[in-house]
Design a protein around this motif. Structure first.
Motif, mmCIF file in Angstrom:
data_model
loop_
_atom_site.group_PDB
_atom_site.id
_atom_site.type_symbol
_atom_site.label_atom_id
_atom_site.label_comp_id
_atom_site.label_asym_id
_atom_site.label_seq_id
_atom_site.Cartn_x
_atom_site.Cartn_y
_atom_site.Cartn_z
ATOM 1 N N ASN A 39 -4.140 6.935 -5.953
ATOM 2 C CA ASN A 39 -3.244 7.805 -5.193
ATOM 3 C C ASN A 39 -2.084 6.980 -4.651
ATOM 4 O O ASN A 39 -2.245 5.789 -4.358
ATOM 5 N N GLU A 40 -0.924 7.619 -4.523
ATOM 6 C CA GLU A 40 0.226 6.950 -3.908
ATOM 7 C C GLU A 40 -0.179 6.431 -2.547
ATOM 8 O O GLU A 40 -0.824 7.138 -1.770
ATOM 9 N N GLY A 41 0.184 5.187 -2.256
ATOM 10 C CA GLY A 41 -0.104 4.621 -0.946
ATOM 11 C C GLY A 41 -1.476 3.973 -0.836
ATOM 12 O O GLY A 41 -1.812 3.433 0.213
ATOM 13 N N ASP A 42 -2.290 4.011 -1.901
ATOM 14 C CA ASP A 42 -3.576 3.309 -1.795
ATOM 15 C C ASP A 42 -3.313 1.797 -1.780
ATOM 16 O O ASP A 42 -2.194 1.342 -2.020
ATOM 17 N N GLU A 43 -4.361 1.021 -1.496
ATOM 18 C CA GLU A 43 -4.157 -0.402 -1.175
ATOM 19 C C GLU A 43 -3.391 -1.196 -2.240
ATOM 20 O O GLU A 43 -2.758 -2.198 -1.912
ATOM 21 N N ALA A 44 -3.446 -0.775 -3.491
ATOM 22 C CA ALA A 44 -2.771 -1.555 -4.541
ATOM 23 C C ALA A 44 -1.612 -0.802 -5.183
ATOM 24 O O ALA A 44 -0.929 -1.357 -6.049
ATOM 25 N N TRP A 45 -1.393 0.429 -4.817
ATOM 26 C CA TRP A 45 -0.390 1.282 -5.473
ATOM 27 C C TRP A 45 1.001 0.659 -5.437
ATOM 28 O O TRP A 45 1.376 0.165 -4.385
ATOM 29 N N PRO A 46 1.793 0.702 -6.518
ATOM 30 C CA PRO A 46 1.481 1.259 -7.836
ATOM 31 C C PRO A 46 0.915 0.213 -8.801
ATOM 32 O O PRO A 46 0.853 0.460 -9.997
ATOM 33 N N GLY A 47 0.515 -0.940 -8.288
ATOM 34 C CA GLY A 47 -0.042 -1.978 -9.154
ATOM 35 C C GLY A 47 -1.485 -1.667 -9.519
ATOM 36 O O GLY A 47 -2.077 -0.708 -9.016
ATOM 37 N N PRO A 48 -2.067 -2.497 -10.403
ATOM 38 C CA PRO A 48 -3.484 -2.334 -10.751
ATOM 39 C C PRO A 48 -4.376 -2.808 -9.604
ATOM 40 O O PRO A 48 -3.916 -3.532 -8.719
#
Lengths: 134, 134
Positions: free
Chosen positions: B99-108
Motif C-alpha cells: 500500500n502507498e505509504g507502507d514502510e518500504a513504499w514504493p521500493g521492494p
C-alpha cells in the motif's frame, strides 16, 4: 490478438528483443545487471491473477524459458524474478541475472542507484547471446 | 510425493498456513506487511525452470490463487511477487500486500529494516482471514 499498448515508461527504459506467444521480451537498458522484462501483450492487466488461466500458464513457460536462456547466456549464479508494479501498473515480470558482489548483492536491484544505459554495441551483443539460447 | 525438507531459515522466519497441491503456504512472521511465501514441496529446486512443466503450471495457479486471496483479505493496492533466493536457495515465491505509504513504499520490501514478529493472536487472525478467501 486483442489490442495492446506498451506502457510508455517500460518502452523508454528497455529495448525490444523478441515477441513470444504471449509476451514481449525486452532488455532493461541498465548495464549494471543483465536484466530482461516480459510483458504479457494484454491490455488492462495488473496482477498475475488478472490473466486468464491459459495466459497464466503461457506466462510461466515463457518466464521459465527466458530465465533459462538468460542464465545460460550469462553464467550467472542466481536469477531474481519479480512482478512489483509499484511504479508501473501494467503487468510485467522482471528476470535479472545476479552474481555475488554485483552492485546490489545480496539485496534486490529495484530502486538501487542510477540506471546505466548500455553502449549500443554491448546491448546488441548481449541480446544476440540471450536469443541464441532461447 | 517425493521427500521434501523445508529450509531451516524459511521455517524459522514464517508460520505454516496451508498445504496446497504443490506448495506449502506460510505467513512471513513480519507484521509490517501481510506477506506470504509459497514453497514448492520438491527437494533440490532453486530456479523456476528447475521445476517440471506440470509443477511450473501448478505453482502459477497456486500463486494466482494465494495472491488473489491475500489481496481480497487485505484490500491492498498492489501485490508484489518475487522469487529471489540470494540468501536462501530453496525455491520459494514471495507474495506481499503493498500500500502507498507502507514502510518500504514504493521500493521492494526485501532487506528493508528489521523484521517485526506478530503478536500471536494477530497472526492467527490474519491467517484465518486469508484462508477464508482461498
Amino acid at each position: 490478438m486483442a489490442s495492446f499498448t506498451l506502457d510508455e515508461r517500460l518502452e523508454n527504459d528497455s529495448i525490444a528483443m523478441a515477441s513470444l506467444g504471449l509476451c514481449q521480451v525486452r532488455l532493461m537498458n541498465d548495464a549494471r545487471w543483465p536484466w530482461i522484462i516480459l510483458v504479457p501483450q494484454r491490455d488492462g492487466m495488473s496482477e498475475l491473477h488478472d490473466l486468464s488461466p491459459l495466459d497464466q500458464t503461457m506466462l510461466t513457460f515463457e518466464l521459465g524459458m527466458a530465465g533459462k536462456a538468460l542464465k545460460d547466456a550469462t553464467g550467472c549464479l542466481k536469477l531474481n524474478i519479480g512482478a512489483l508494479g509499484n511504479h508501473v501498473r501494467q503487468l510485467h515480470m522482471h528476470v535479472i541475472a545476479r552474481n555475488e558482489g554485483d552492485e546490489a548483492w545480496p539485496g534486490p536491484v529495484w530502486g538501487v542507484g542510477t540506471r546505466t544505459p548500455y553502449d549500443k554495441e554491448d546491448a546488441r551483443s548481449l541480446i544476440a547471446s540471450i536469443l541464441a539460447k532461447l
